[in-house]
Design a protein around this motif. Sequence first.
Motif, short mmCIF file in Angstrom:
data_model
loop_
_atom_site.label_atom_id
_atom_site.label_comp_id
_atom_site.label_asym_id
_atom_site.label_seq_id
_atom_site.Cartn_x
_atom_site.Cartn_y
_atom_site.Cartn_z
N ASN A 92 0.81 -1.22 0.00
CA ASN A 92 0.00 0.00 0.00
C ASN A 92 0.84 1.26 0.00
O ASN A 92 0.55 2.22 -0.71
CB ASN A 92 -0.91 0.02 1.23
CG ASN A 92 -2.08 -0.92 1.06
OD1 ASN A 92 -2.82 -0.83 0.08
ND2 ASN A 92 -2.23 -1.85 1.98
N VAL A 179 15.62 1.47 12.10
CA VAL A 179 16.90 2.14 11.86
C VAL A 179 17.79 1.15 11.13
O VAL A 179 18.04 0.04 11.62
CB VAL A 179 17.54 2.61 13.18
CG1 VAL A 179 18.95 3.10 12.94
CG2 VAL A 179 16.71 3.73 13.79
N MET A 194 6.55 8.48 13.27
CA MET A 194 6.21 8.62 14.68
C MET A 194 6.92 9.83 15.31
O MET A 194 6.35 10.50 16.15
CB MET A 194 6.53 7.35 15.46
CG MET A 194 5.48 6.29 15.26
SD MET A 194 3.78 6.92 15.10
CE MET A 194 3.55 7.77 16.64
N THR B 14 13.04 9.35 18.94
CA THR B 14 12.19 8.26 18.43
C THR B 14 13.03 7.27 17.62
O THR B 14 12.73 6.08 17.61
CB THR B 14 11.02 8.78 17.57
OG1 THR B 14 11.54 9.59 16.52
CG2 THR B 14 10.04 9.58 18.39
N LEU B 15 14.08 7.75 16.97
CA LEU B 15 14.98 6.82 16.27
C LEU B 15 15.77 5.97 17.27
O LEU B 15 15.94 4.77 17.07
CB LEU B 15 15.92 7.58 15.33
CG LEU B 15 15.24 8.28 14.14
CD1 LEU B 15 16.24 9.13 13.36
CD2 LEU B 15 14.59 7.27 13.20
N CYS B 18 13.53 3.25 18.30
CA CYS B 18 13.50 2.16 17.31
C CYS B 18 14.67 1.20 17.53
O CYS B 18 14.50 -0.02 17.49
CB CYS B 18 13.65 2.71 15.88
SG CYS B 18 12.13 3.21 15.11
N ILE B 19 15.85 1.77 17.72
CA ILE B 19 17.05 0.96 17.91
C ILE B 19 16.94 0.12 19.18
O ILE B 19 17.23 -1.07 19.19
CB ILE B 19 18.31 1.87 17.97
CG1 ILE B 19 18.53 2.56 16.62
CG2 ILE B 19 19.55 1.07 18.38
CD1 ILE B 19 19.61 3.63 16.63
N PHE B 79 4.66 8.77 25.51
CA PHE B 79 4.09 7.67 24.73
C PHE B 79 2.87 7.07 25.43
O PHE B 79 2.04 6.46 24.78
CB PHE B 79 5.10 6.52 24.57
CG PHE B 79 6.22 6.80 23.62
CD1 PHE B 79 6.57 8.09 23.25
CD2 PHE B 79 6.94 5.75 23.07
CE1 PHE B 79 7.62 8.32 22.38
CE2 PHE B 79 7.98 5.97 22.20
CZ PHE B 79 8.32 7.26 21.85
N ALA B 96 -2.19 2.07 4.15
CA ALA B 96 -0.82 1.86 4.63
C ALA B 96 -0.69 2.36 6.07
O ALA B 96 -0.11 1.69 6.92
CB ALA B 96 0.18 2.57 3.73
N ASN B 99 -2.35 0.18 8.58
CA ASN B 99 -1.63 -1.08 8.79
C ASN B 99 -0.22 -0.89 9.33
O ASN B 99 0.54 -1.84 9.44
CB ASN B 99 -1.51 -1.82 7.44
CG ASN B 99 -2.80 -2.50 7.05
OD1 ASN B 99 -3.41 -3.16 7.87
ND2 ASN B 99 -3.22 -2.32 5.81
N TYR B 100 0.17 0.38 9.63
CA TYR B 100 1.59 0.69 9.86
C TYR B 100 2.19 -0.09 11.02
O TYR B 100 3.38 -0.30 11.09
CB TYR B 100 1.77 2.19 10.05
CG TYR B 100 3.17 2.68 9.78
CD1 TYR B 100 3.70 2.64 8.49
CD2 TYR B 100 3.97 3.18 10.80
CE1 TYR B 100 4.98 3.10 8.23
CE2 TYR B 100 5.25 3.64 10.54
CZ TYR B 100 5.75 3.60 9.26
OH TYR B 100 7.02 4.05 9.01
N ASN B 102 3.34 -0.07 14.27
CA ASN B 102 3.91 0.28 15.57
C ASN B 102 3.40 1.60 16.14
O ASN B 102 3.96 2.11 17.10
CB ASN B 102 5.43 0.28 15.51
CG ASN B 102 5.98 1.47 14.78
OD1 ASN B 102 5.30 2.04 13.94
ND2 ASN B 102 7.19 1.87 15.12
N PHE B 103 2.33 2.16 15.58
CA PHE B 103 1.82 3.43 16.08
C PHE B 103 1.37 3.33 17.54
O PHE B 103 1.61 4.24 18.32
CB PHE B 103 0.65 3.91 15.23
CG PHE B 103 1.06 4.57 13.95
CD1 PHE B 103 2.26 5.26 13.84
CD2 PHE B 103 0.24 4.51 12.83
CE1 PHE B 103 2.63 5.88 12.65
CE2 PHE B 103 0.60 5.13 11.64
CZ PHE B 103 1.80 5.81 11.55
N TYR B 106 3.62 4.03 20.34
CA TYR B 106 3.94 5.44 20.54
C TYR B 106 2.75 6.23 21.06
O TYR B 106 2.78 7.45 21.07
CB TYR B 106 4.43 6.05 19.23
CG TYR B 106 5.75 5.48 18.76
CD1 TYR B 106 6.94 6.18 19.00
CD2 TYR B 106 5.83 4.26 18.10
CE1 TYR B 106 8.15 5.66 18.58
CE2 TYR B 106 7.03 3.74 17.68
CZ TYR B 106 8.19 4.44 17.93
OH TYR B 106 9.39 3.93 17.53
N LEU B 108 -0.29 6.34 19.76
CA LEU B 108 -1.29 6.77 18.77
C LEU B 108 -2.27 5.63 18.54
O LEU B 108 -1.90 4.55 18.07
CB LEU B 108 -0.61 7.16 17.45
CG LEU B 108 -1.55 7.38 16.26
CD1 LEU B 108 -2.56 8.48 16.56
CD2 LEU B 108 -0.75 7.73 15.01
#
Lengths: 204, 204
Positions: A92, A179, A194, B14-15, B18-19, B79, B96, B99-100, B102-103, B106, B108
């Motif tokens: 998508n 990342v 995000m 936020t990056l 992710c790590i 969060f 999209a 379906n993302y 991981n919102f 955070y 959302l």
Amino acid sequence: MDKKISDKVINRLTLYHCILTDFIDKNIEYISSKQIAELLHIDDSQVRKDINLLNNSGKSRIGYIVKELKISIEKTLGFKKTKKALIIGAGNLGTAIANYGNFTDYGLQILSIFDNDKNKIGRTINGMEIQDIYELPTSALKEEIDIAILTVPAKYAQSTADFLVNAHIKYIWNFTPTVLSVPNNVQVWNENLMGNFLQFTYNI
Amino acid sequence: MDKKISDKVINRLTLYHCILTDFIDKNIEYISSKQIAELLHIDDSQVRKDINLLNNSGKSRIGYIVKELKISIEKTLGFKKTKKALIIGAGNLGTAIANYGNFTDYGLQILSIFDNDKNKIGRTINGMEIQDIYELPTSALKEEIDIAILTVPAKYAQSTADFLVNAHIKYIWNFTPTVLSVPNNVQVWNENLMGNFLQFTYNI
């Protein structure tokens, strides 16, 4: 223009460009910094300061000349220097980006879209046939493409990035919430949705 | 934390998050600022400076404690304060985003998705039924939702924004390549893809 333009200014200038395109569609000839500022809920003086960074000759007593200001922004930001890219992942998000519409106005030419799903390969999105990802290295080399737009599912993001690095891709526009670990000669721009959302909602 | 955190820092945090999530998945207990810096191709001292802004107690001689650093970031960026949103437009981009994945990590929470296309209404995306856009004002009021994620085609962006304003939506996350005209009490975050692309490719 040799002056280095900051990321925030580039971001605002592309928004001014959106507004100018809309004014041209509506046959409006002049625009004031105040009109731009009001649409973006920012300060008038900020808009004037940004526009002063451009080599913009199109200023008259009754405002900026819409068409000339638009051209000044395009020249400064290098819209005319076409950058060729390919999309990895025909889901998508990849499909949405392939159909996004106004990228070519900004010098971004998306040449092809790749996936590894046999059910998708051969289908067409916005005039582009979805190709087998294993064709990518040859295709990127032949078309001299060094930008890849990565939209695969997060769990395949790193392995796909490794594949892109091996295919001599130099710039990865990363839409996955991951990342990526890449060598220093490869640049990644994280489309960090995000992070953006949290900036937006930090004060809610 | 009362200190105001800048947009750039929020983006980087936020990056880092992710790590850290990735390290937890791999059962790694400690992380150094150097490891984070290398993954993001940024400076080590920048990472330490950002982390110093957090109330992070999880620091040991051999590095930050991954799980505690993750929690510190989540606390600082809020969060856990759930923000409820709805998506307008069940096209590729809306799908999209729905379906993302991981919102929710955070904070959302996307509660519903709306469209005006009779062929789409009633179909399901990621467990949410696509609803008729005319149900939106009632639904937003009932569910106390004030964030709308706008993914309609550009030509309908302004009229849809007007509709959202009338439905008392206070925050619009705008994915359309359009500058929206909204009253001052409504905030728009422009997900300005072309601005981001131009920042990324400015020096190519």
